[in-house]
Design a protein around this motif. Structure first.
Motif, PDB file in Angstrom:
ATOM      1  N   LEU A  36       0.453  -1.272  -0.056  1.00 23.75           N
ATOM      2  CA  LEU A  36      -0.051   0.061  -0.063  1.00 23.75           C
ATOM      3  C   LEU A  36       0.676   1.515  -0.107  1.00 23.75           C
ATOM      4  N   CYS A  37       1.917   1.320  -0.002  1.00 24.18           N
ATOM      5  CA  CYS A  37       3.053   2.460   0.306  1.00 24.18           C
ATOM      6  C   CYS A  37       2.976   3.675  -0.866  1.00 24.18           C
ATOM      7  N   GLY A  38       2.617   4.853  -0.429  1.00 29.75           N
ATOM      8  CA  GLY A  38       2.828   5.573  -1.555  1.00 29.75           C
ATOM      9  C   GLY A  38       1.093   6.055  -0.996  1.00 29.75           C
ATOM     10  N   GLN A  39       0.323   5.537  -1.050  1.00 32.49           N
ATOM     11  CA  GLN A  39      -1.116   5.709  -1.504  1.00 32.49           C
ATOM     12  C   GLN A  39      -1.831   6.068  -0.313  1.00 32.49           C
ATOM     13  N   ARG A  40      -3.107   6.622  -0.065  1.00 31.92           N
ATOM     14  CA  ARG A  40      -3.656   7.362   0.841  1.00 31.92           C
ATOM     15  C   ARG A  40      -4.514   6.731   0.338  1.00 31.92           C
ATOM     16  N   PHE A  41      -6.079   6.618   2.124  1.00 33.20           N
ATOM     17  CA  PHE A  41      -7.045   5.848   1.648  1.00 33.20           C
ATOM     18  C   PHE A  41      -8.108   6.640   3.141  1.00 33.20           C
ATOM     19  N   GLU A  42      -9.335   6.825   2.121  1.00 27.87           N
ATOM     20  CA  GLU A  42     -10.577   7.671   3.582  1.00 27.87           C
ATOM     21  C   GLU A  42     -10.522   6.284   4.197  1.00 27.87           C
ATOM     22  N   GLY A  43     -10.884   6.882   5.645  1.00 27.96           N
ATOM     23  CA  GLY A  43     -11.863   6.098   6.735  1.00 27.96           C
ATOM     24  C   GLY A  43     -12.757   6.813   7.662  1.00 27.96           C
ATOM     25  N   GLY A 159      -7.088  -5.253  -1.531  1.00 29.73           N
ATOM     26  CA  GLY A 159      -8.216  -4.680  -2.111  1.00 29.73           C
ATOM     27  C   GLY A 159      -9.811  -4.210  -1.716  1.00 29.73           C
ATOM     28  N   ARG A 160      -9.958  -4.752  -0.338  1.00 30.49           N
ATOM     29  CA  ARG A 160     -11.550  -4.319   0.731  1.00 30.49           C
ATOM     30  C   ARG A 160     -10.983  -3.252   1.295  1.00 30.49           C
ATOM     31  N   ILE A 161      -9.942  -3.878   2.642  1.00 32.60           N
ATOM     32  CA  ILE A 161      -9.775  -2.378   3.608  1.00 32.60           C
ATOM     33  C   ILE A 161      -8.454  -3.026   4.619  1.00 32.60           C
ATOM     34  N   PHE A 162      -8.205  -1.433   5.560  1.00 32.10           N
ATOM     35  CA  PHE A 162      -7.168  -1.490   6.035  1.00 32.10           C
ATOM     36  C   PHE A 162      -7.732  -1.296   7.552  1.00 32.10           C
ATOM     37  N   ALA A 163      -7.639  -1.462   8.334  1.00 33.97           N
ATOM     38  CA  ALA A 163      -8.128  -1.236   9.743  1.00 33.97           C
ATOM     39  C   ALA A 163      -7.487  -0.911  10.961  1.00 33.97           C
ATOM     40  N   TYR A 164      -8.344  -0.111  11.341  1.00 33.33           N
ATOM     41  CA  TYR A 164      -6.876   0.061  13.289  1.00 33.33           C
ATOM     42  C   TYR A 164      -7.803   0.311  14.102  1.00 33.33           C
ATOM     43  N   GLU A 165      -7.741  -0.451  15.191  1.00 33.49           N
ATOM     44  CA  GLU A 165      -8.948  -1.000  16.291  1.00 33.49           C
ATOM     45  C   GLU A 165      -7.703  -0.554  17.618  1.00 33.49           C
ATOM     46  N   LEU A 166      -8.737  -1.008  18.495  1.00 33.60           N
ATOM     47  CA  LEU A 166      -8.286  -0.646  20.008  1.00 33.60           C
ATOM     48  C   LEU A 166      -9.628  -0.938  20.845  1.00 33.60           C
ATOM     49  N   ARG A 167      -9.314  -1.676  21.269  1.00 30.29           N
ATOM     50  CA  ARG A 167      -9.823  -2.450  22.701  1.00 30.29           C
ATOM     51  C   ARG A 167      -9.170  -2.605  24.207  1.00 30.29           C
ATOM     52  N   ARG A 168     -10.319  -2.628  24.980  1.00 33.35           N
ATOM     53  CA  ARG A 168      -9.430  -2.922  26.431  1.00 33.35           C
ATOM     54  C   ARG A 168     -11.144  -3.365  27.006  1.00 33.35           C
ATOM     55  N   PRO A 169     -10.988  -3.587  28.807  1.00 34.99           N
ATOM     56  CA  PRO A 169     -12.309  -3.483  28.849  1.00 34.99           C
ATOM     57  C   PRO A 169     -12.998  -2.021  28.810  1.00 34.99           C
ATOM     58  N   ASN A 170     -14.512  -2.235  28.474  1.00 38.95           N
ATOM     59  CA  ASN A 170     -15.486  -1.350  28.664  1.00 38.95           C
ATOM     60  C   ASN A 170     -15.265  -0.270  27.612  1.00 38.95           C
ATOM     61  N   ARG A 171     -14.312  -0.630  26.180  1.00 44.06           N
ATOM     62  CA  ARG A 171     -14.073   0.828  25.322  1.00 44.06           C
ATOM     63  C   ARG A 171     -13.031  -0.841  23.713  1.00 44.06           C
ATOM     64  N   HIS A 172     -14.056  -0.500  23.180  1.00 41.14           N
ATOM     65  CA  HIS A 172     -13.888  -0.258  21.740  1.00 41.14           C
ATOM     66  C   HIS A 172     -13.614   0.114  20.603  1.00 41.14           C
ATOM     67  N   PHE A 173     -12.853   0.849  19.586  1.00 38.96           N
ATOM     68  CA  PHE A 173     -12.746   1.725  18.121  1.00 38.96           C
ATOM     69  C   PHE A 173     -12.002   1.674  17.266  1.00 38.96           C
ATOM     70  N   ARG A 174     -12.961   1.344  16.346  1.00 39.65           N
ATOM     71  CA  ARG A 174     -12.527   0.767  14.904  1.00 39.65           C
ATOM     72  C   ARG A 174     -12.540   1.792  13.899  1.00 39.65           C
ATOM     73  N   VAL A 175     -11.332   2.299  13.130  1.00 37.91           N
ATOM     74  CA  VAL A 175     -11.709   2.914  12.154  1.00 37.91           C
ATOM     75  C   VAL A 175     -11.193   2.409  10.327  1.00 37.91           C
ATOM     76  N   GLU A 176     -11.929   1.535   9.640  1.00 37.66           N
ATOM     77  CA  GLU A 176     -11.673   1.150   8.687  1.00 37.66           C
ATOM     78  C   GLU A 176     -11.696   2.103   7.471  1.00 37.66           C
ATOM     79  N   PHE A 177     -11.013   2.224   6.800  1.00 34.43           N
ATOM     80  CA  PHE A 177     -10.463   2.919   5.590  1.00 34.43           C
ATOM     81  C   PHE A 177     -10.308   1.610   3.969  1.00 34.43           C
ATOM     82  N   ASP A 178     -10.253   2.163   3.340  1.00 39.95           N
ATOM     83  CA  ASP A 178     -11.794   1.858   1.743  1.00 39.95           C
ATOM     84  C   ASP A 178     -10.521   1.758   0.962  1.00 39.95           C
ATOM     85  N   LEU A 179      -9.839  -0.022   0.909  1.00 36.00           N
ATOM     86  CA  LEU A 179      -8.762   0.189  -0.108  1.00 36.00           C
ATOM     87  C   LEU A 179      -9.144  -0.033  -1.246  1.00 36.00           C
ATOM     88  N   THR A 180     -10.467   0.777  -1.649  1.00 37.51           N
ATOM     89  CA  THR A 180     -10.984   0.120  -2.892  1.00 37.51           C
ATOM     90  C   THR A 180     -10.435   1.614  -3.656  1.00 37.51           C
TER      91      THR A 180
END
Length: 185
Positions: A36-43, A159-180
């Motif tokens: 994916l190097c050199g590319q940008r994606f919106e999430g 060809g689908r997604i890049f995702a970044y996620e954080l989890r801990r008790p009582n916390r879940h954060f997830r961002v997905e980026f559209d690789l298409t």
């Protein structure tokens, strides 16, 4: 008869050929990331925690920008805020994720370089990074001990997604980026 002998010798020699070493899940993951190097994606934020409302309202943009054989740096922009960079590095025992936070003038924020190392092989599409001791010490000094149980994850599904996620008790954060749809700016 001579042809049979040659064929038999060829078959015997091919049996001696060394099979390529299997690619580890972490090597496969890193290869997917560097592709994916050199590319940008919106999430977009895909979780619904009220604490993430500002992120959910902002334009989220990641740029897989600096890639080497052992490190990938991914600036992550939230609206106009360009202070965050995810850094994924190969280590002797796996992969490491760090969060590099900078002020507008380029100086490092006090809450920076936190993250963790993989503790198992993961998969070719997902790697998890439990909080490391450096980060626990940092969070404790900064009165953010709630983060001492963080587990971050990064996913790359080509060809689908890049995702970044954080989890801990009582916390879940997830961002997905559209690789298409790479972003051209």
């Amino acid at each position: 008869m001579k042809q049979i002998s040659v064929l038999a010798a060829a078959i015997a020699l091919s049996a001696c050929a060394t099979a390529p070493a299997p690619v580890s899940p972490q090597d496969a993951f890193f290869a997917r990331l560097t592709a994916l190097c050199g590319q940008r994606f919106e999430g977009r934020v895909v979780t619904t925690d009220a604490a993430d409302a500002d992120f959910a309202r902002s334009r989220l943009l990641m740029h897989v920008r600096d890639c080497s054989a052992n490190e990938v740096r991914i600036p992550f922009r939230v609206g106009e805020n360009r202070s965050r960079t995810w850094v994924i590095t190969r280590t002797a025992s796996g992969l490491r994720l760090k969060h590099d936070h900078r002020h507008e003038d380029g100086t490092e924020d006090e809450l920076s370089q936190y993250g963790g190392d993989t503790t198992d092989a993961g998969t070719a599409t997902r790697q998890e990074f439990p909080v490391d001791q450096f980060s626990k010490d940092l969070f404790t000094r900064r009165n953010a001990t709630v983060s001492n149980t963080n587990v971050w994850a990064v996913e790359v599904e080509p060809g689908r997604i890049f995702a970044y996620e954080l989890r801990r008790p009582n916390r879940h954060f997830r961002v997905e980026f559209d690789l298409t749809r790479p972003v051209v700016e």
